[in-house]
Design an enzyme around this catalytic site. Structure first.
Site, PDB file in Angstrom:
ATOM      1  N   LYS B 178      29.937   0.385  14.375  1.00  7.42           N
ATOM      2  CA  LYS B 178      29.209  -0.681  13.675  1.00  7.42           C
ATOM      3  C   LYS B 178      28.642  -1.684  14.680  1.00  7.42           C
ATOM      4  CE  LYS B 178      27.576  -3.209  10.327  1.00  7.42           C
ATOM      5  NZ  LYS B 178      28.269  -4.076   9.373  1.00  7.42           N
ATOM      6  N   LYS B 246      27.447 -13.588  13.981  1.00  5.68           N
ATOM      7  CA  LYS B 246      28.884 -13.275  14.082  1.00  5.68           C
ATOM      8  C   LYS B 246      29.069 -11.893  14.698  1.00  5.68           C
ATOM      9  CE  LYS B 246      30.776 -11.015  11.077  1.00  5.68           C
ATOM     10  NZ  LYS B 246      31.488 -10.076  10.209  1.00  5.68           N
TER      11      LYS B 246
END
Lengths: 299, 299
Positions: B178, B246
């Protein structure tokens, strides 16, 4: 005017390098009368055997052609071909169309177009993407800057070399589009290289990561083609580092002119430079990944 | 062992945010008994109306579930949900499978997996791509790290939320994949933004440039989707800047751990940070282009 003379369009071709040779052949194949000129005589002789006529200098090419294709490496080369003592402009007349198909500085094109206009000639910038394979198979993408009218007259000749001809805008717009293309391709190669190097360094199967990424928003032609080359360590070009490094300088220069900062592309341009310095100029641009590895192995 | 008890797999779901709500609904829709827990009570009540049962804390969820999905924002949130005083581990027993589906630090996952193993539970990391639309339509791509056996037992539950389930490797491998995905997507958005900003600043029609680039090696999902958003100035998310910022910190931290430099992604991470600082956290990540324009207009 000479350009509206009946009969087939007479084509000139200057610059018979890796790209120019197959492009010129496809023009012959499409049935156009062709006159060629190049610095090395070997390719000229082969084209003559195939049916072309050889000219001694660009001025002679201009004098006997309606449309002249120029396919030479650097911006300085185009300037010499057009504006040198026996350059195209010395032999040009009203109605001649000059088509610059290399990747060159957009702002230089604007100046050259003005010089052409002085003798009533038109200059089109028409850089290509698709590489040597696209040149051989006549499937190049051609990004055109210049007047619509000149493009329409040159279109049959361009159609002999490419499958996709897009009019981007006025003089230099084709070169700007090509710069944008090389910017995106270079940055995407770097991004894919960083992702696969990160996966591998983190102990994860990079091939599975590539496979997962192909299913979502990370999908790209670069992830497919160059990502596979990185996994297979096959850095046979394809698109050469030396060419992309030259293009990177044009991109940065175009951005400086336009007053745009390119914070993402700057380190990519640096990477191409470093790979050149390490002797990687003849590798495929996917070899950028070797700079991210502990001990860069070059072929 | 409890996990091999007959009957349908009992599912727990912790974290009913923008992604968690539609994912939990799809689990209910697929016919699994569902117990839910979340910080905000509104979403819990709606899921209860739809047929779920509410639990008071993660320990209670663990005690009455075979598979627990955790979908919370930050790595610290996952740690609290698992290891807090009334966390999942306090209610866990042998055979429980915990599935962390947010995007979190891979190295934190390794530590949490060890804590799970102490009580005989399994931890899978299974972050997703596809966004809110993918969550609603159950078409998420799910990148899985952890044991093959645990994945096979959890697979029917994951299949209720996603259309593509890829086993990347051991614990943390899903999170690494990811991170690689977000790296490539972020860098490609920046590249497309720079290309379109350059075209526009050079006085060229950026829409035609995008069109030309879609036909060659510059083609990508980002050029299609985010490139269009940039042209249309539509920065409605989509993928939010705050989330990508983030994720950028996780990418840089993962690279630091693995000892890999990311010269191309670093300025992209900086750009996300600067856009946050300018109040752009809730815009789509394609709004990176506003940083390249003379007077950044934010919605």
């Amino acid at each position: 005017m000479a350009a509206s003379a009946p009969g087939p369009v007479r084509v000139g071709f200057i610059g018979l390098g890796i790209m120019g040779r197959p492009m010129a052949r496809n023009i012959l194949r499409a049935g156009f009368p062709l006159v060629v000129q190049s610095r090395s005589l070997g390719p000229v002789k082969k084209l003559v055997v195939a049916g072309a006529r050889a000219a001694g200098d660009p001025a002679e090419v201009a004098a006997t052609s309606d449309v002249v294709i120029v396919m030479v490496p650097d911006t300085a080369d185009v300037e010499a071909v057009l504006d040198g003592p026996r350059g195209l402009l010395a032999g040009a007349r009203a109605g001649l169309i000059v088509v610059d198909m290399g990747t060159h500085d957009p702002s230089a094109l604007v100046a050259l177009a003005e010089r052409c206009a002085e003798v009533g000639a038109d200059l089109l910038d028409a850089p290509v993407s698709g590489g040597e394979v696209g040149a051989r198979e006549a499937t190049l993408s051609i990004m055109v800057g210049g007047s619509e009218a000149a493009l329409e007259r040159a279109r049959p000749v361009l159609a002999a070399m490419g499958s996709r001809i897009i009019h981007i805008g006025g003089t230099g717009a084709g070169m700007v589009a090509k710069a944008c293309n090389q910017l995106v391709v270079g940055s995407t190669i770097q991004a894919v290289a960083e992702a696969l190097a990160l996966a591998r360094a983190a102990g994860v199967d990079a091939a599975r990561v590539r496979d997962a990424l192909l299913g979502g928003f990370a999908a790209s032609r670069v992830l497919e083609v160059h990502g596979l080359r990185m996994l297979e360590r096959d850095f046979t070009p394809g698109g050469r580092v030396a060419i992309h490094e030259k293009d990177a300088r044009i991109i940065l220069e175009t951005a400086r002119h336009a007053g745009v900062d390119l914070p993402g592309f700057r380190p990519v341009a640096d990477a191409f430079r470093r790979l050149m310095d390490r002797g990687g100029g003849d590798l495929d641009h996917s070899a950028l990944i070797t700079l991210l590895e502990p001990d860069p192995p070059l072929d």
